[in-house]
Design an enzyme around this catalytic site. Structure first.
Site, PDB file in Angstrom:
ATOM      1  N   ASP A   1       0.973  -1.067   0.109  1.00  0.00           N
ATOM      2  CA  ASP A   1      -0.005   0.001  -0.025  1.00  0.00           C
ATOM      3  C   ASP A   1       0.774   1.407   0.026  1.00  0.00           C
ATOM      4  O   ASP A   1       0.450   2.423   0.144  1.00  0.00           O
ATOM      5  CB  ASP A   1      -0.994   0.014   1.247  1.00  0.00           C
ATOM      6  CG  ASP A   1      -0.064  -0.203   2.394  1.00  0.00           C
ATOM      7  OD1 ASP A   1       0.639  -1.068   2.499  1.00  0.00           O
ATOM      8  OD2 ASP A   1      -0.387   0.899   3.522  1.00  0.00           O
TER       9      ASP A   1
ATOM     10  N   TYR B   1       0.954   0.151  16.146  1.00  0.00           N
ATOM     11  CA  TYR B   1       2.278   0.505  16.471  1.00  0.00           C
ATOM     12  C   TYR B   1       2.143   1.425  17.467  1.00  0.00           C
ATOM     13  O   TYR B   1       1.282   2.225  17.822  1.00  0.00           O
ATOM     14  CB  TYR B   1       2.689   1.164  15.353  1.00  0.00           C
ATOM     15  CG  TYR B   1       2.921   0.473  13.847  1.00  0.00           C
ATOM     16  CD1 TYR B   1       4.233  -0.194  13.778  1.00  0.00           C
ATOM     17  CD2 TYR B   1       2.308   0.362  13.063  1.00  0.00           C
ATOM     18  CE1 TYR B   1       4.573  -0.982  12.619  1.00  0.00           C
ATOM     19  CE2 TYR B   1       2.239  -0.409  12.103  1.00  0.00           C
ATOM     20  CZ  TYR B   1       3.542  -1.124  11.890  1.00  0.00           C
ATOM     21  OH  TYR B   1       3.828  -1.843  10.533  1.00  0.00           O
TER      22      TYR B   1
ATOM     23  N   LYS C   1      -0.797  -6.797  13.593  1.00  0.00           N
ATOM     24  CA  LYS C   1       0.685  -6.491  13.026  1.00  0.00           C
ATOM     25  C   LYS C   1       1.324  -5.505  14.087  1.00  0.00           C
ATOM     26  O   LYS C   1       0.736  -4.507  14.501  1.00  0.00           O
ATOM     27  CB  LYS C   1       0.670  -5.970  11.660  1.00  0.00           C
ATOM     28  CG  LYS C   1       1.931  -5.445  11.017  1.00  0.00           C
ATOM     29  CD  LYS C   1       1.966  -5.087   9.700  1.00  0.00           C
ATOM     30  CE  LYS C   1       3.220  -4.314   9.161  1.00  0.00           C
ATOM     31  NZ  LYS C   1       2.856  -3.981   7.864  1.00  0.00           N
TER      32      LYS C   1
END
Length: 267
Positions: free
Chosen positions: A24, A143, A176
């Site tokens: 992406d 994250y 992730k």
């Protein structure tokens, strides 16, 4: 989790393990190496053993003819490196958009600890609610990033653990996040959630560094990788994908995986 979500998770992984290649980056960075002829790149990495590829929805027509029956994930937010703040990820589509694009799952990026955290928490929560109505899995890219988070600090893995737990609390199906540097510290991250945890590739390093990182994550209990530039910008994307897949799916050691894929093992 409903039957549709479980079935679609099987399309983007193998026996609960995942080798996903996100591409992406065209929104984030433009048509960088590996993405100009994205058709050839997708063909190579899926021949190499990638379970799924990930792009923004506008690239779907370039994905499907070249993915060799691999799964397809549509990413639903983004930002650019030339904008005022790359951490400010904004929605780029809906679950229905992703379904029309032929997606088996959707993904969403959230920066826990950033000044955009509140908006991104709300947006991810809305997305998981929306996706569950259609039985579509959500891969949360969670994250730990913000002004008070130091990746070099001893307690960095605590923040990363918080990020992956947040993804589970908001209804995600796979999460992730960034690798914390070694298996011992990353074990806390994996133990912070019941979700499958996959690692990002991070900065592009040597093949040995990449495979050692994957091996460390798997040793800590990770379910695989969602690795972009280290794979799609590699001089031989098929071979590096094959090596990564060997560690994730066959429990190979890093050096053995490199040799079997036909890549040099650095001294």
């Amino acid at each position: 989790m409903n039957a549709g979500t479980r079935a679609r998770l099987e399309r983007i992984g193998t026996d609960g393990q995942y080798v996903v290649v996100p591409m992406d980056h065209g929104i984030t960075m433009g048509a960088v190496t590996g993405l100009k002829d994205i058709e050839s790149t997708i063909d190579a990495i899926t021949r190499g053993g990638a379970d799924a590829v990930l792009t923004q929805r506008g690239i779907a027509d370039r994905v499907h003819p070249n993915k060799n029956d691999a799964g397809y994930i549509v990413h639903l937010n983004g930002s650019t490196t030339i904008g005022p703040d790359e951490n400010d990820k904004r929605r780029t589509g809906t679950v229905e958009d992703a379904i029309r694009a032929g997606a088996d799952a959707v993904s969403f990026h959230i920066n826990v600890g950033s000044k955009y955290e509140r908006e991104q928490i709300s947006a991810l929560s809305d997305l998981t609610t929306e996706a569950s109505k259609y039985g579509l899995p959500v891969l949360a890219m969670a994250y730990a990033r913000g002004p008070d988070i130091d990746p070099e600090a001893d307690d960095y893995n605590q923040y990363v653990g918080h990020a992956v737990r947040l993804a589970e609390e908001l209804g995600s199906d796979v999460v992730k996040t960034g690798y914390t540097g070694d298996a011992e510290s990353f074990q806390h991250v994996v133990e912070s959630t019941s979700l499958p945890v996959v690692i990002a590739g991070g900065a592009k390093g040597t093949d040995k560094e990449t495979l050692d990182m994957v091996r460390g994550a798997v040793d800590a209990g990770a379910a695989g990788v969602s690795m972009g530039r280290s794979i799609f910008q590699h001089e031989d994307p098929e071979k590096i994908t094959r090596a990564v897949a060997s560690v994730v799916h066959d429990d190979a050691e890093a050096d053995d995986a490199l040799r079997e894929a036909g890549l040099a093992v650095e001294a």
